[in-house]
Design an enzyme around this catalytic site. Structure first.
Site, PDB file in Angstrom:
ATOM      1  N   TYR A   1       0.864  -1.188   0.000  1.00  0.00           N
ATOM      2  CA  TYR A   1       0.000   0.000   0.000  1.00  0.00           C
ATOM      3  C   TYR A   1       0.893   1.228   0.000  1.00  0.00           C
ATOM      4  O   TYR A   1       1.962   1.220  -0.590  1.00  0.00           O
ATOM      5  CB  TYR A   1      -0.961  -0.073   1.190  1.00  0.00           C
ATOM      6  CG  TYR A   1      -2.186   0.782   1.026  1.00  0.00           C
ATOM      7  CD1 TYR A   1      -3.013   0.619  -0.077  1.00  0.00           C
ATOM      8  CD2 TYR A   1      -2.507   1.755   1.963  1.00  0.00           C
ATOM      9  CE1 TYR A   1      -4.140   1.413  -0.251  1.00  0.00           C
ATOM     10  CE2 TYR A   1      -3.630   2.552   1.801  1.00  0.00           C
ATOM     11  CZ  TYR A   1      -4.446   2.371   0.695  1.00  0.00           C
ATOM     12  OH  TYR A   1      -5.547   3.159   0.529  1.00  0.00           O
TER      13      TYR A   1
ATOM     14  N   LYS B   1     -19.602 -21.597 -10.327  1.00  0.00           N
ATOM     15  CA  LYS B   1     -18.868 -21.412 -11.582  1.00  0.00           C
ATOM     16  C   LYS B   1     -17.458 -20.913 -11.289  1.00  0.00           C
ATOM     17  O   LYS B   1     -16.484 -21.332 -11.936  1.00  0.00           O
ATOM     18  CB  LYS B   1     -19.618 -20.412 -12.460  1.00  0.00           C
ATOM     19  CG  LYS B   1     -19.214 -20.411 -13.928  1.00  0.00           C
ATOM     20  CD  LYS B   1     -19.598 -21.714 -14.595  1.00  0.00           C
ATOM     21  CE  LYS B   1     -19.361 -21.695 -16.079  1.00  0.00           C
ATOM     22  NZ  LYS B   1     -20.444 -21.102 -16.856  1.00  0.00           N
TER      23      LYS B   1
ATOM     24  N   GLU C   1     -23.669 -15.399 -17.728  1.00  0.00           N
ATOM     25  CA  GLU C   1     -24.226 -16.646 -17.208  1.00  0.00           C
ATOM     26  C   GLU C   1     -25.704 -16.465 -16.878  1.00  0.00           C
ATOM     27  O   GLU C   1     -26.099 -15.472 -16.259  1.00  0.00           O
ATOM     28  CB  GLU C   1     -23.464 -17.046 -15.932  1.00  0.00           C
ATOM     29  CG  GLU C   1     -23.698 -18.459 -15.477  1.00  0.00           C
ATOM     30  CD  GLU C   1     -22.916 -19.468 -16.278  1.00  0.00           C
ATOM     31  OE1 GLU C   1     -23.233 -20.664 -16.187  1.00  0.00           O
ATOM     32  OE2 GLU C   1     -21.980 -19.068 -16.997  1.00  0.00           O
TER      33      GLU C   1
ATOM     34  N   ALA D   1     -31.067 -19.964 -26.405  1.00  0.00           N
ATOM     35  CA  ALA D   1     -29.691 -19.506 -26.591  1.00  0.00           C
ATOM     36  C   ALA D   1     -28.754 -20.648 -26.929  1.00  0.00           C
ATOM     37  O   ALA D   1     -27.935 -20.555 -27.858  1.00  0.00           O
ATOM     38  CB  ALA D   1     -29.219 -18.794 -25.322  1.00  0.00           C
ATOM     39  N   ALA D   2     -28.839 -21.753 -26.189  1.00  0.00           N
ATOM     40  CA  ALA D   2     -27.916 -22.867 -26.406  1.00  0.00           C
ATOM     41  C   ALA D   2     -28.121 -23.495 -27.772  1.00  0.00           C
ATOM     42  O   ALA D   2     -27.163 -23.757 -28.507  1.00  0.00           O
ATOM     43  CB  ALA D   2     -28.085 -23.905 -25.304  1.00  0.00           C
TER      44      ALA D   2
ATOM     45  N   ASN E   1     -31.064 -31.103 -19.119  1.00  0.00           N
ATOM     46  CA  ASN E   1     -30.564 -31.553 -17.820  1.00  0.00           C
ATOM     47  C   ASN E   1     -31.563 -31.168 -16.732  1.00  0.00           C
ATOM     48  O   ASN E   1     -32.152 -30.092 -16.795  1.00  0.00           O
ATOM     49  CB  ASN E   1     -29.205 -30.892 -17.529  1.00  0.00           C
ATOM     50  CG  ASN E   1     -28.081 -31.902 -17.483  1.00  0.00           C
ATOM     51  OD1 ASN E   1     -28.306 -33.079 -17.242  1.00  0.00           O
ATOM     52  ND2 ASN E   1     -26.866 -31.438 -17.721  1.00  0.00           N
TER      53      ASN E   1
ATOM     54  N   ASN F   1     -20.138 -28.427 -19.993  1.00  0.00           N
ATOM     55  CA  ASN F   1     -19.459 -27.192 -20.361  1.00  0.00           C
ATOM     56  C   ASN F   1     -18.095 -27.028 -19.713  1.00  0.00           C
ATOM     57  O   ASN F   1     -17.279 -26.227 -20.177  1.00  0.00           O
ATOM     58  CB  ASN F   1     -20.335 -25.980 -20.025  1.00  0.00           C
ATOM     59  CG  ASN F   1     -21.496 -25.825 -20.982  1.00  0.00           C
ATOM     60  OD1 ASN F   1     -21.826 -26.745 -21.731  1.00  0.00           O
ATOM     61  ND2 ASN F   1     -22.131 -24.672 -20.969  1.00  0.00           N
TER      62      ASN F   1
END
Length: 766
Positions: free
Chosen positions: A42, A97, A139, A200-201, A291, A323
């Protein structure tokens, strides 16, 4: 909620709550232990890198964590299978994630949950974060807004932006498509693809597949209203329009799946029936990715069309489209080369590497780690397993290379070979090594994963047995009194059912008692054990019963030691199971899986003060065991002395052991005698021995005696925070058997159960 769901929900809540709330934290990477450290971290020292960055913004990658920091961003409008639950409720998913990014590719994450639904405002907010982050992973944002948000951010920001729900699924399913078509000998430009789902997928999958050669006119996409066709009443959004078919009268999925070569499902459970599959073209490829329940179960599809190739999003079937095969590694490569975008070329490079990896010959380490598993390119192996350690070393360099070739790499990687080697080192420094062992255990035939638990009444054993049953790791055999076991199962709220999920061997009343004591007497009669003594020993010792089960073939492996003395358990195993041919004695190995490294320590429990010859053989057994974890061993013989600095007998012994080991295993990197810090730091080691025969960091620490090894393991076990321990792994047995310790946790019991089954499966296949 049924009992199984209740158990899972309780366990999940406890996992997220304790011992620390949540799943991620911020950890300093520099010491802050004195005034000088504070002045550097610092004020006033921090001013110098600040001024350097002001003069040259690229210096931020040298002086800050920005180059390894990804923002996982959501507004919670399309969370997993939960839907629009809002940003706060979606936070556990974003933290999860972050864990995957860190675990698989060493990428740090800030999870960012935004209470904003307006797409343009979201774009403004996220774009303003660019000075903080090296990349953006969007996401769980609902379609069609996710397409717009990603496109606008990619236009405005000079860092990679990636919507994993779209592109991660697209990359992996496209790799599966390429390999599936190769197996059935069909050309990508000629196949008909029928799609269930147009979110989307699905649209992202089609975009990548078209870029690989699929013709748009051969794509028949269905949403919740049926086939997307020109002029359909009510219309459809722009993202779907490019896949609209001319109106030929076809309306339903059943209409257009007829004669299809490929089915792609990104929709809902059970929408594809066996009767529909029967109408598909020869050797159809079915990618059922919903899924947790796919559009059609593999067994239903196979019953209808035995010639089909099947992939799902589930881990309990072959060809899992997950993924995690993609997103950690595409970001790893993009961050390391300073990519400003995720280009189509980078995505295609990722597709081709995943496809190629499924066809690659496994390395010796990978083959050892996945003992008993068929990792051979074919209908049940068209994409790699998510825990293949080669993913990072194949995908990240390919992505970095593609980024440079497409002109978006601000720091192109000049030496890709050296870069790949650095990634390989990362793999072996993480706690991923148990995953192949778990996979081997899960896929072993049910008849060959019988684990005898000597202390079957212990609550820890019962909880581990429940997990083993739930995860398909083992068929537990609990040795103990049935009434006690059943009472403790009930008290703990477990669901395992004796006689169905687990077998019970009652030491006081088992029909095999005569066979067991006669076998034991036959083994021990020359050691002064009479018939009556044999009967008493079998009645008294559950470890002897477990060992006899393995010896006779009533069990494939055994675990004991949660109660009692290690030496006593070991003596029973030695009497009944015995030594593997060619081994002079047993030895043990313990494993520590810390966040930044994996260490193996030997011999922690057997040899009090081994000779140089014994130490060399212990190291040889341990090196073989390390290979079985899929890790190339790097051996350090530890001592109080450092490269000849002492003439004491213990130092000389270690020095001699190292020379003997080099004769036994000339291909294995090793050095010694050395201090512990020299073993773990090449920089420290180079100060003492510039020409050391060990490169990088040692991972197998061979201690001079039992005291040193046991003390080292137990001290380190308490200092690695949330690290995982495995062991003791008993080496040298004729058949797999392990002696744990009274401090064993449920987690360690489960790890050892998986390891024991994997060892038994490898032995069976030899």
């Amino acid at each position: 909620m049924n009992a199984a769901e209740q158990q899972l929900s309780d366990a999940a809540r406890e996992y997220h709550r304790n011992p620390t709330r949540g799943k991620i934290s911020v950890t300093p990477t520099k010491p802050l232990s004195n005034q000088r450290d504070l002045s550097l971290a610092y004020s006033p020292g921090v001013a110098y890198p600040c001024l350097d960055i002001q003069a040259d913004p690229s210096k931020a990658y040298d002086f800050t964590a920005r180059g390894n920091l990804v923002g996982v961003v959501t507004n919670g409008t399309a969370v997993l299978g939960l839907g629009d639950i809002g940003p706060l409720a979606g936070k556990p998913v974003m933290e999860g994630k972050g864990c995957l990014f860190k675990k698989f590719a060493g990428v740090d994450v800030f999870d960012i949950e935004l209470a904003e639904r307006d797409p343009d405002k979201l774009v403004d907010i996220i774009a303003s974060l660019e000075p903080t982050l090296g990349g953006i992973n969007l996401e769980d944002i609902k379609a069609p807004e996710c397409f717009y948000i990603e496109r606008k951010l990619s236009e405005r920001m000079n860092i990679p932006v990636f919507h994993d729900d779209q592109h991660g699924t697209a990359i992996i399913s496209s790799a599966a498509l390429l390999n599936g078509l190769e197996l059935v000998n069909k050309q990508i430009g000629e196949v008909k693809i029928t799609v269930s789902g147009a979110g989307a997928a699905a649209i992202a999958c089609l975009d990548v597949m078209v870029s690989l050669g699929v013709k748009r006119e051969n794509v028949f996409a269905c949403d919740s209203k049926g086939l997307i066709y020109e002029g359909r009443p009510g219309g459809f959004d722009e993202s779907k329009a490019r896949y609209a078919q001319p109106d030929t009268g076809a309306r339903t999925l059943a209409d257009v799946v007829k004669d299809a070569d490929v089915f792609l499902g990104c929709s809902a459970p059970g929408v594809l029936t066996g009767d529909m599959v029967k109408t598909m073209a020869d050797k159809p490829i079915i990618l059922a990715l919903a899924n947790p329940e796919p559009e059609i179960r593999p067994e239903v599809a196979k019953a209808a069309r035995p010639d089909c190739i099947m992939a799902t999003g589930r881990s309990d079937y072959p060809n899992q489209v997950n993924n995690v095969l993609c997103f950690p590694y595409i970001f790893r490569g993009a961050l390391d080369c300073g990519a400003t975008k995720i280009t189509d070329e980078m995505k295609i490079a990722c597709v081709r590497e995943i496809a190629a990896l499924a066809k690659a010959e496994p390395s010796a380490e990978v083959a050892a780690a996945y003992q008993g598993l068929e990792m051979t390119f074919g209908p049940d192996y068209i994409i790699p397993t998510p825990f293949d350690p080669r993913l990072i070393t194949r995908i990240a360099p390919a992505v970095a290379k593609a980024a440079a070739e497409s002109g978006v790499a601000t720091r192109p990687i000049a030496d890709l070979k050296a870069y790949t080697e650095s990634l390989d080192q990362f793999v072996h420094q993480t706690g991923m090594l148990m995953q192949p062992i778990y996979m081997t255990a899960r896929q072993a035939p049910a008849a060959h994963k019988r684990v005898a638990f000597a202390e079957g009444e212990d609550e820890r054993v019962l909880r581990a047995a429940q997990i083993a049953v739930d995860d398909g790791l083992a068929h537990p055999i609990l040795i103990g009194r049935p009434n006690v076991i059943e009472a403790r199962i009930a008290k703990a709220g477990l669901r395992i059912k004796p006689g169905k999920d687990v077998e019970i061997c009652d030491p006081e009343d088992d029909p095999r008692f005569r066979q067991y004591w006669e076998t034991y007497h036959g083994l021990m009669s020359r050691n002064g054990v009479s018939v009556e003594a044999a009967k008493a020993a079998v009645r008294r010792s559950t470890t002897i019963i477990a060992a006899l089960m393995v010896h006779i073939g009533d069990a494939d492996t055994m675990l004991c030691g949660t109660l009692g003395r290690f030496d006593q358990h070991l003596s029973h195993i030695k009497d009944v199971i015995g030594l593997q041919p060619g081994h002079f004695d047993f030895a043990t190995l313990n494993v520590l899986l810390a966040e930044d490294r994996t260490l193996f320590i030997t011999d922690t429990y057997v040899h009090e003060n081994p000779t140089a010859e014994e130490l060399a053989h212990i190291a040889q057994m341990a090196a073989h065991e390390v290979r079985n974890f899929g890790v190339p061993p790097k051996v350090a013989f530890l001592s109080h002395s450092n490269f000849g600095s002492s003439k004491r007998p213990s130092a000389i012994k270690v020095r001699e052991a190292r020379e003997l080991f080099r004769d036994l295993e000339p291909e294995v990197e090793c050095d010694g005698e050395m201090h512990g810090d020299s073993a773990l730091s090449e920089a420290i080691r180079s100060l003492n021995v510039p020409n050391s025969t060990l490169s990088g960091e040692a991972n197998l620490l061979v201690c001079p005696n039992l005291d040193a090894a046991n003390i080292l393991f137990n001290v380190m076990k308490m200092t690695i925070g949330h690290g995982v321990t495995v062991g003791p792994v008993l080496m040298g047995t004729a058949k797999p058997a392990h002696v744990l310790t009274p401090s064993a946790t449920v987690r360690r019991l489960v790890n050892m159960t998986a390891l024991a089954v994997a060892e038994a499966e490898a032995l069976r296949r030899r």
